[in-house]
Design an enzyme around this catalytic site. Structure first.
Site, PDB file in Angstrom:
ATOM      1  CB  CYS A 174      -1.934   4.785   4.249  1.00 41.63           C
ATOM      2  SG  CYS A 174      -3.328   3.836   3.648  1.00 41.63           S
ATOM      3  CB  SER A 175      -0.019   1.111   6.673  1.00 40.37           C
ATOM      4  OG  SER A 175      -1.097   1.332   7.492  1.00 40.37           O
ATOM      5  CB  CYS A 176      -4.510  -0.533   2.454  1.00 36.18           C
ATOM      6  SG  CYS A 176      -5.426   1.195   2.685  1.00 36.18           S
TER       7      CYS A 176
ATOM      8  CB  CYS B 183      -0.901   0.258   0.973  1.00 38.27           C
ATOM      9  SG  CYS B 183      -1.833   1.480   1.418  1.00 38.27           S
TER      10      CYS B 183
END
Lengths: 216, 85
Positions: A123-125, A120
């Site tokens: 962000c940090s999906c 991702c």
């Protein structure tokens, strides 16, 4: 033998020779203050209880890569389930009893010709509702930026060198979908039961930075 | 179907990665209708937008710097960011 050195001072070290970890008494960040304020307001106004918040934290902490490993193992032994998983991974995961909430999951099948890798960049999906919390490196700027620019180099640093003729497919989790890689079943695991196979399937193999490993 | 990602640079909560803007790819699959994050971020509830997965070749994105031009990146993009070519 790091504890046998007597040529340096043990001042500031524990009796076993390790440095004491500094107290975590720095000032709260802006967002930490915001989180505490919001949580306390929600509780004061009766929208949530502290017990409900902690129950959710416990539910998230109880999710782990072993959930995803069970899904992948079933796909390895049951072609009908594998087809259902590739068609709708959310429904297939729920059919095994996993409570994944509203998550939209897509399963990506590795083959002899194609290797899938999930990142991702924004962000940090991550498919937390199935696999639990992501590893720290998944959230790092280095992984997020390099995985789309030089995925083969990144994979080689994870110990995975892919043949040139294999295609790398990098999946950038930019919006509403979450992803799980279905790795190729290793030849050494053929004939094992679904439960035995689940032990081969590592977290990293479901992100795409590793391959299944024989259980230790 | 071939599409080009719009090369727009508006402010706000944009879920179209900068490295894909202006690039050409193939629609891999259509996922359905979702709330538009550019509006949701500001608590607006406009019309839902179609979300599609688009596949890009590495050499389209990175040119000669690509590790291997035939490798691909797939990303989810909202239809209002895509123009047919």
């Amino acid at each position: 033998m790091p504890h046998d050195h007597h040529d340096h001072s043990h001042e500031g070290l524990s009796p076993s020779g390790h440095p004491y970890r500094p107290d975590d008494d720095t000032e709260l960040s802006y967002w930490q203050v915001m989180e505490i304020a919001l949580r306390e307001l929600l509780i004061e106004k009766g929208h949530l209880t502290a017990a409900q918040i902690h129950a959710q934290i416990n539910a998230m902490d109880s999710r782990s890569p072993t959930n995803g490993a069970r899904v992948v193992a079933r796909a390895w032994v049951d072609p009908a389930f594998k087809a259902a998983l590739l068609a709708d991974a959310s429904a297939a995961s729920r059919s095994m009893g996993f409570d994944i909430g509203p998550m939209h999951l897509i399963a990506l099948e590795n083959t002899k010709e194609v290797h899938n890798l999930v990142v991702c960049t924004l962000c940090s999906c991550y498919p937390r509702n199935l696999l639990g919390l992501p590893p720290d490196w998944y959230k790092s700027r280095a992984y997020r930026s390099r995985a789309v620019i030089e995925p083969r180099k990144v994979l080689s640093e994870f110990g995975l060198t892919l043949p040139d003729e294999m295609q790398v497919r990098v999946h950038d989790s930019t919006a509403d979908m979450r992803y799980i890689v279905v790795p190729v079943q290793p030849e050494g695991s053929f004939g094992q039961t679904e439960e035995e196979l689940a032990a081969w399937i590592t977290r990293d193999s479901m992100i795409g930075v590793g391959l299944p490993q024989a259980p230790q | 179907m071939k599409v080009r990602v719009k090369s727009h640079w508006p402010p706000g909560h944009i879920r179209t990665p900068a490295y894909l803007r202006g690039k050409i790819g193939q629609i891999e699959r259509r996922i359905g209708l979702f709330n538009n994050p550019e509006e949701v971020a500001y608590r607006q509830t406009g019309a839902q937008r179609e979300l599609v997965r688009v596949r890009f070749r590495m050499d389209e994105i990175w040119g000669a710097r690509a590790e291997r031009g035939e490798d691909v990146i797939e990303a989810e993009l909202y239809a209002h960011w895509l123009e047919p070519i």
